[in-house]
Design an enzyme around this catalytic site. Structure first.
Site, PDB file in Angstrom:
ATOM      1  CB  SER A 114      36.412  37.192  38.986  1.00  0.00           C
ATOM      2  OG  SER A 114      36.025  38.229  38.099  1.00  0.00           O
ATOM      3  CE1 TYR A 126      41.297  37.096  36.759  1.00  0.00           C
ATOM      4  CE2 TYR A 126      39.133  37.851  36.024  1.00  0.00           C
ATOM      5  CZ  TYR A 126      40.095  37.732  37.015  1.00  0.00           C
ATOM      6  OH  TYR A 126      39.838  38.233  38.270  1.00  0.00           O
TER       7      TYR A 126
END
Length: 311
Positions: A159, A185
């Site tokens: 990501s 994350y």
């Protein structure tokens, strides 16, 4: 330094467009998290090209509707489900033990983003345990099946949020530092990219690349405060480059199946091309140096092996 890999496709290309003319008949694929969001469209595109596709999901019963939809839409009846909870190493081990025969494509698509601090029964922070350690154990466990297949490929879904944190080896599981969900994350997504870097060094006969799918409204965002997102978009900050799920799956299937990337390994792709280095002029794209760092990649691999050995 090797030349940057580019293709005729871009951020607006769809998975179906990328797969045009590609025949995957006789090839077998696994898509983790294949029952929702980008995973569905990744599985659909691979099945549409003739591959046998297994959706590795936490609840196979809940995925039956998705399976039927893919079969009806593609005419390919070789769309299967199997249980897999990436946060549970017992589940990962059972999945690996149950896999029979060669494996040509592994797409590590499943993930979790933004929950409050949560730990597995082993005390591991949930982002890292699910997004990295679960996929690491799955890929290394299935390595014999991948090598048997010949010219196999692994897609490690990262990501753009990887830019928020390198792998903080002194405290990966937030045992001493304050927990911040976005950074947690980000650390796990950096780990997904570093996995590709190190696997490319260690493995022959298996291509491993990381991808940034794009910003897509999927169930992955269920922990994101919608009011916070609305305020961000109304603040005058750079507009998020939203993609459809079909566009979000394009880079994954490109890396998984396109002959344009035969033999390419250890790279990080976004918008269907190898990413450029992170630059302040691009608030959403690019790859940070810490996500491609060879020393960190080796350290992460060795850390992961030691951690999983302690089960």
């Amino acid at each position: 330094m090797s030349a940057r890999i580019t293709t005729p496709f871009n951020g607006e290309s769809t998975a179906a467009e990328v797969m045009t003319g590609i025949d995957l008949t006789g090839r077998r694929a696994i898509v983790t998290g294949g029952a929702s969001g980008i995973g569905v469209e990744t599985a659909r595109a691979l099945a549409g090209a003739g591959a046998e596709v297994t959706l590795a999901v936490r609840n196979p019963l809940a995925a039956h509707g998705t399976v039927r939809d893919i079969i009806d839409g593609t005419g390919n009846k070789q769309v299967l489900t199997a249980p897999l909870d990436l946060a549970d190493q017992t589940s990962v081990a059972a999945f690996v033990a149950g896999w029979q025969g060669p494996l040509h494509i592994l797409v590590g698509n499943a993930g979790i983003m933004g929950p409050p601090l949560t730990r597995t029964p082993q005390g591991r922070e949930l982002h890292f345990a699910t997004n990295h350690l679960g996929h690491f154990a799955l890929a290394t466990g299935l390595y014999p099946a991948l090598t048997t297949a010949g010219d196999a490929r692994i897609v490690s879904v990262s990501s753009s949020q990887h830019r928020l944190s390198p792998a903080v080896f002194d405290d990966i599981h937030y045992e001493k530092r304050p927990y911040e969900p976005n950074a947690a994350y980000g650390q796990s997504k950096t780990a997904n990219a570093l996995f590709a870097v190190e696997a490319a060094k260690r493995w022959t006969g298996v291509s491993v690349n990381a991808v940034m799918p794009g910003v897509v409204r999927t169930n992955l965002m269920r922990h994101v405060d919608p009011e916070l997102l609305a305020r961000f978009e109304a603040s005058g900050a750079p507009t998020l480059p939203w993609k459809t799920v079909e566009q979000g799956a394009a880079t994954s299937v490109l890396v998984a199946a396109s002959p344009l990337l035969t033999g390419v390994t250890g790279r990080y792709f976004e918008d269907c091309n190898e990413a450029l280095p992170l630059h302040s002029d691009d608030p959403h794209g690019g790859v940070a140096a810490h996500a491609l760092d060879a020393e960190a990649a080796t350290r992460l691999w060795e850390y992961s092996i030691r951690t999983l050995a302690r089960r």
